[in-house]
Scaffold this motif. Structure first.
Motif, short mmCIF file in Angstrom:
data_model
loop_
_atom_site.label_atom_id
_atom_site.label_comp_id
_atom_site.label_asym_id
_atom_site.label_seq_id
_atom_site.Cartn_x
_atom_site.Cartn_y
_atom_site.Cartn_z
N LEU A 190 53.91 -0.32 47.94
CA LEU A 190 53.71 0.55 46.78
C LEU A 190 53.24 1.95 47.19
O LEU A 190 52.82 2.74 46.34
CB LEU A 190 52.73 -0.07 45.79
N TYR A 196 51.42 1.84 38.55
CA TYR A 196 50.91 1.07 39.69
C TYR A 196 49.67 0.27 39.33
O TYR A 196 48.86 0.71 38.50
CB TYR A 196 50.56 2.03 40.85
N SER A 203 46.28 2.32 43.81
CA SER A 203 45.98 3.67 43.34
C SER A 203 44.89 4.28 44.21
O SER A 203 43.82 3.69 44.38
CB SER A 203 45.54 3.63 41.88
N GLY A 222 53.74 7.02 45.35
CA GLY A 222 54.33 5.71 45.17
C GLY A 222 55.84 5.76 45.00
O GLY A 222 56.40 6.79 44.63
#
Length: 158
Positions: free
Chosen positions: A149, A36, A41, A120
């Motif tokens: 995401l 990611y 994140s 994710g």
């Protein structure tokens, strides 16, 4: 690592400031970055893991830190799983499930009724684990943006 070795794993509360735990967190960061972009994140650092409202567990096999996870205690009987990670050499041995189950037990002891998490869509082993343990997808919660995401999940503990 054989299943017998992983079954001997010791899971216990530990400080996130230990060198071996710091290395495990760095490995977790690298794994997350491989999947990611930084904006997607939501990892918390050692200082956040050491807060009074966080219960942080480390899994060790033969003294080596091979897994970790935390539950952040929130208001109104809610909590959030964070930093669930198992090192490559210990994967496939049910250690992730044992960590999540230990965190759920800690959460129940703190009167948490609803446990949530964010992961994710490319974290396929994690998604499979959470589904197997009874977590179901839900809407974004807290300060998280609704992002393609992110996958949000929750489990009632009562």
């Amino acid at each position: 690592m054989s299943a017998g070795v992983a079954s001997r794993a010791v899971i216990a509360p530990e400080s996130p400031y230990q060198a071996s735990v710091g290395e495990l967190l760095r490995r977790s960061d690298a794994y997350s970055r491989s999947l990611y972009p930084p904006a997607a994140s939501y990892l918390i650092d050692a200082d956040q893991l050491a807060r009074p409202n966080v219960r942080f567990l480390v899994a060790r096999i033969d003294g080596n830190a091979v897994g970790c996870g935390a539950v952040v205690l929130g208001a109104d009987g809610e909590g959030e799983l964070k930093r669930i990670f198992v090192a490559d050499e210990a994967r496939g041995q049910r250690l992730g499930a044992r960590l999540v189950e230990a965190l759920e037990a800690l959460a129940r002891a703190e009167d948490v009724r609803l446990l949530r998490l964010e992961t994710g869509p490319y974290s396929l082993p994690a998604l499979a684990l959470y589904r197997r343990l009874g977590y179901r997808e839900c809407a974004a919660f807290g300060d998280y943006p609704d992002d393609p995401l992110s996958v949000f999940m929750e489990k009632n503990l009562v």
